[in-house]
Design a protein around this motif. Structure first.
Motif, short mmCIF file in Angstrom:
data_model
loop_
_atom_site.label_atom_id
_atom_site.label_comp_id
_atom_site.label_asym_id
_atom_site.label_seq_id
_atom_site.Cartn_x
_atom_site.Cartn_y
_atom_site.Cartn_z
N ARG A 105 0.82 -1.21 0.00
CA ARG A 105 0.00 0.00 0.00
C ARG A 105 0.86 1.26 0.00
NH1 ARG A 105 -2.55 -0.85 4.36
NH2 ARG A 105 -1.67 0.75 5.68
N ALA A 337 -12.03 -2.73 -4.83
CA ALA A 337 -10.74 -2.09 -4.57
C ALA A 337 -10.65 -0.82 -5.40
CB ALA A 337 -9.58 -3.03 -4.90
N ASP A 380 -5.26 -4.77 0.63
CA ASP A 380 -6.56 -5.05 1.22
C ASP A 380 -7.65 -4.39 0.38
OD1 ASP A 380 -5.84 -6.60 3.43
OD2 ASP A 380 -5.29 -4.83 4.60
N ASP A 382 -11.10 -2.36 -0.38
CA ASP A 382 -11.80 -1.28 0.32
C ASP A 382 -13.14 -1.76 0.87
OD1 ASP A 382 -10.19 1.35 -0.26
OD2 ASP A 382 -10.19 0.21 -2.13
N ARG A 383 -13.74 -2.72 0.19
CA ARG A 383 -14.96 -3.35 0.68
C ARG A 383 -14.91 -4.84 0.34
NH1 ARG A 383 -16.88 1.41 -1.48
NH2 ARG A 383 -17.51 0.43 -3.44
#
Length: 421
Positions: A105, A337, A380, A382-383
């Motif tokens: 990230r 994402a 990761d 986002d949802r």
């Protein structure tokens, strides 16, 4: 779950080596103190010589002060250099560890080239902050001590100097504000150029195959005029501040010497005190030293701000769960994402049974790499969530996650061991 936190890049006013910083502050202040004693000693020696009185002890005292100042300056140079090096090394270790803890990230947000610019250039500039703060105290002690010494010789001398002191203070304030702005801009442009160069190096095979070397070179160098303009503006700001201070400071010194001459003519001070007053006027108007110190602090502060931007990124959270025995079933549930404002992956549902070989094909920018990164928690979503044998990846312990998922990149780097290991 626990969320690792990171201290600010500056690690407090004294940096990661507060004892060394305090010693440097004491040595710098002692050197300034010795420099403040020297004009008084020289003035007293001159008065004794003019009166044909014994002055051997005062001559030796002046020589001892000169030697002490030289030794303290040498110690200050060594301590300052080692403190800068230690602070820079600490910042680089801290930043590197945090980037590794944040994971991909960090490179997705800042870019590898910009991160390298922050790690190499900005960390070195921010590493000078503790030593610059320690030296700033000594730089302030010189003018303040000079004014106090003028007042001890005659209150009139201090009054003449203080009449013009607000002008110097305004100059320093404007200089500090303008310097911080242009230094920040300069460092940001440097980071953009470093990122563009990193992208070109990473895709050099494609660039060579497409024959677009000239176009990529122009892209990398496109911010160069902006960098040049920011650099020239920095020098203009510093030159303007130095020029104005050079115009004001000699007038204050001349006023002090003129009043000292009048007091000498009225037999209210001695010839030696006139000599001392002239030297103290120079010390009191030592704006040039302050300009240099403030310029260094502005550069260090701007660089520390860029490091703090990276350190503010939260590290990846890990749980403490272990994987149950299973075939390695991978499942994506409603995964979305974002990259900027664009949803690269939007509500993806996918099940990959254990033992399956799956190929993802699509045009450039369609989200293939991001899907692979999300599947193994290099990024990761986002949802939504990703599960391995029914366990959400976010809940797995770090060691368990990395033992269970492996990646083979386009250009792998083997850090010891073999391909099989």
């Amino acid at each position: 779950m626990t969320t690792p936190t990171s201290p600010p890049a500056t690690h407090g006013l004294l940096g990661p080596a507060p004892a060394r910083c305090l010693v440097l502050c004491l040595v710098s202040t002692a050197a300034t103190g010795a420099g403040l004693l020297l004009p008084a000693a020289l003035g007293r020696t001159l008065d004794l010589l003019l009166a044909q009185a014994p002055a051997t002890r005062w001559v030796l005292g002046c020589a001892a002060l000169v030697l002490l100042i030289a030794l303290l300056d040498a110690a200050e140079t060594v301590l300052g250099g080692t403190l800068d090096a230690r602070t820079t090394a600490w910042l680089r270790r801290r930043l590197t560890g945090h980037v590794l803890a944040v994971g991909p990230r960090a490179t997705a947000r800042f870019g590898p080239g910009d991160l390298v610019a922050r790690l190499v250039g900005n960390a070195a500039q921010a590493g000078t902050a503790p030593a610059a703060r320690a030296a700033l105290l000594a730089a302030l002690a010189g003018p303040v001590g000079g004014v106090v010494a003028l007042g001890l010789i005659s209150p009139w001398l201090a009054a003449v100097f203080l009449a013009g002191a607000p002008v110097l203070a305004l100059l320093l304030r404007a200089f500090a504000r303008d310097t911080r702005e242009c230094v920040t801009r300069y460092q940001e442009v440097q980071g953009r150029m470093a990122q563009a160069l990193s992208e070109a190096v990473g895709g050099h095979r494609t660039i060579r195959a497409a024959g677009t070397e000239d176009r990529e070179t122009a892209r990398v160098l496109r911010p160069l005029p902006e960098l040049s303009e920011a650099g020239h503006r920095m020098w203009r700001v510093q030159g303007r501040a130095s020029g104005r201070s050079v115009a004001v400071a000699p007038l204050l010194q001349l006023g002090v010497v003129a009043v000292a001459g009048l007091l000498l003519a009225r037999h209210r001070i001695t010839v030696g005190e006139v000599l001392a007053a002239s030297r103290y006027a120079v010390l009191a108007a030592g704006v040039g030293v302050l300009v240099g110190q403030l310029s260094g602090l502005a550069r260090a502060g701007a660089a520390a701000g860029r490091l703090d931007e990276v350190l503010a990124e939260p590290a990846v959270e890990h749980g403490d769960r272990r994987l149950p025995p299973g075939p390695g079933r991978l499942e994506l549930r409603g995964v979305t994402a974002l990259r900027g404002a664009r949803a690269v992956l939007d509500g993806v549902d996918l099940v990959v049974p254990g033992g399956t070989t799956l190929a993802v094909v699509g045009r450039s920018g369609s989200g293939k790499s991001l899907l692979a990164a999300v599947a193994g928690r290099l990024a990761d979503p986002d949802r939504g969530e990703v599960l391995l044998d029914g366990v959400p990846l976010r809940e797995l312990a770090h060691d368990e996650l990395r033992r269970s998922i492996g990646y083979a990149f386009e250009r792998p780097a083997l850090l010891g061991g073999t391909v099989e290991e």
